[in-house]
Enzyme design. Structure first.
Site, mmCIF file in Angstrom:
data_model
loop_
_atom_site.group_PDB
_atom_site.id
_atom_site.type_symbol
_atom_site.label_atom_id
_atom_site.label_comp_id
_atom_site.label_asym_id
_atom_site.label_seq_id
_atom_site.Cartn_x
_atom_site.Cartn_y
_atom_site.Cartn_z
ATOM 1 N N HIS A 47 0.852 -1.195 0.000
ATOM 2 C CA HIS A 47 0.000 0.000 0.000
ATOM 3 C C HIS A 47 0.885 1.241 0.000
ATOM 4 O O HIS A 47 2.080 1.170 0.218
ATOM 5 C CB HIS A 47 -0.901 0.022 1.249
ATOM 6 C CG HIS A 47 -0.139 -0.090 2.533
ATOM 7 N ND1 HIS A 47 -0.119 -1.229 3.306
ATOM 8 C CD2 HIS A 47 0.674 0.786 3.168
ATOM 9 C CE1 HIS A 47 0.648 -1.043 4.353
ATOM 10 N NE2 HIS A 47 1.151 0.177 4.294
HETATM 11 C C1 T46 Z 1 3.001 0.589 6.733
HETATM 12 C C2 T46 Z 1 3.933 -0.534 6.971
HETATM 13 C C3 T46 Z 1 5.361 -0.090 6.994
HETATM 14 C C4 T46 Z 1 -3.256 -0.825 14.141
HETATM 15 O O1 T46 Z 1 -4.243 -1.128 14.813
HETATM 16 N N1 T46 Z 1 -2.574 0.336 14.408
HETATM 17 C C5 T46 Z 1 -1.487 0.705 13.698
HETATM 18 O O2 T46 Z 1 -0.918 1.785 13.978
HETATM 19 C C6 T46 Z 1 -1.023 -0.163 12.654
HETATM 20 C C7 T46 Z 1 0.205 0.234 11.849
HETATM 21 C C8 T46 Z 1 -1.699 -1.319 12.398
HETATM 22 N N2 T46 Z 1 -2.790 -1.640 13.133
HETATM 23 C C9 T46 Z 1 -3.468 -2.910 12.864
HETATM 24 C C10 T46 Z 1 -4.150 -3.006 11.519
HETATM 25 C C11 T46 Z 1 -4.043 -4.477 11.195
HETATM 26 O O3 T46 Z 1 -5.144 -5.157 11.762
HETATM 27 O O4 T46 Z 1 -2.489 -3.934 12.891
HETATM 28 C C12 T46 Z 1 -2.780 -4.928 11.928
HETATM 29 C C13 T46 Z 1 -1.597 -5.150 10.990
HETATM 30 O O5 T46 Z 1 -1.402 -3.967 10.198
HETATM 31 P P1 T46 Z 1 -1.024 -4.036 8.649
HETATM 32 O O6 T46 Z 1 -1.583 -5.236 8.026
HETATM 33 O O7 T46 Z 1 -1.391 -2.711 8.037
HETATM 34 O O8 T46 Z 1 0.579 -4.158 8.726
HETATM 35 P P2 T46 Z 1 1.636 -4.020 7.551
HETATM 36 O O9 T46 Z 1 2.898 -4.590 8.067
HETATM 37 O O10 T46 Z 1 1.117 -4.554 6.274
HETATM 38 O O11 T46 Z 1 1.819 -2.424 7.333
HETATM 39 C C14 T46 Z 1 2.309 -1.615 8.393
HETATM 40 C C15 T46 Z 1 1.508 -0.324 8.510
HETATM 41 O O12 T46 Z 1 0.125 -0.630 8.661
HETATM 42 C C16 T46 Z 1 1.647 0.548 7.303
HETATM 43 O O13 T46 Z 1 1.227 1.866 7.604
HETATM 44 O O14 T46 Z 1 3.281 1.462 5.942
HETATM 45 O O15 T46 Z 1 3.669 -1.283 8.156
#
Ligand code: T46
Length: 123
Positions: A47
């Site tokens: 993303h």
């Molecule tokens: C990014 C890369 C570098 C939250 O509740 N609060 C938060 O601040 C974040 C970052 C995530 N979450 C929850 C949302 C999902 O249910 O944690 C779960 C895993 O997040 P996500 O699938 O978005 O994780 P990544 O590793 O794909 O991405 C993350 C960040 O979300 C994103 O901003 O740029 O790390």
């Protein structure tokens, strides 16, 4: 455009102390970290953001970040706690090739907001 910046370290016989001060292009509103990625084929991210700027630092282990700002694709190996990868909102990114000991620290300019995510890749 994504860019790497080198963080200042103070190293002596006691070890290393790395500082993040007056170097980020934003004020930090949120901090999170990714760790315990057991499978090296796992890919995270996929993303870009509408507003959030982020700074990624692999404080232990290593991982690879692929970026695409719509004009240029780049790949960064984060394998040092002194390297800090700045991702601007337009930088679509994937994190991959995590070592099992990787701890990826992320400093963010905005509070968490699922509506800030743009998942479509650039054509
Ligand atoms: C990014 C890369 C570098 C939250 O509740 N609060 C938060 O601040 C974040 C970052 C995530 N979450 C929850 C949302 C999902 O249910 O944690 C779960 C895993 O997040 P996500 O699938 O978005 O994780 P990544 O590793 O794909 O991405 C993350 C960040 O979300 C994103 O901003 O740029 O790390």
């Amino acid at each position: 455009m994504a860019r790497l910046i080198k963080l200042k370290s103070n190293s002596d016989v006691r070890g290393n102390l790395t500082v993040i001060e007056k170097i980020l292009p934003f004020d930090i509103k949120r901090i999170f970290y990714i760790y315990g990625v057991e499978n090296p084929s796992i890919k995270r991210g996929g993303h870009r953001h509408k507003n959030t700027i982020q700074a990624l630092i692999s404080v232990a282990g290593s991982c690879v970040v692929d970026t695409d700002d719509g004009r240029e694709k780049k790949t960064y190996l984060l394998d040092s706690p002194e390297q800090c990868l700045i991702l601007e909102p337009e930088d679509w990114h994937i994190m991959k090739a995590f070592t099992k000991d990787c701890v990826l620290l992320v400093l963010a300019s905005e509070y968490y907001n699922p509506e800030d995510y743009v998942r479509e890749e650039y054509k």
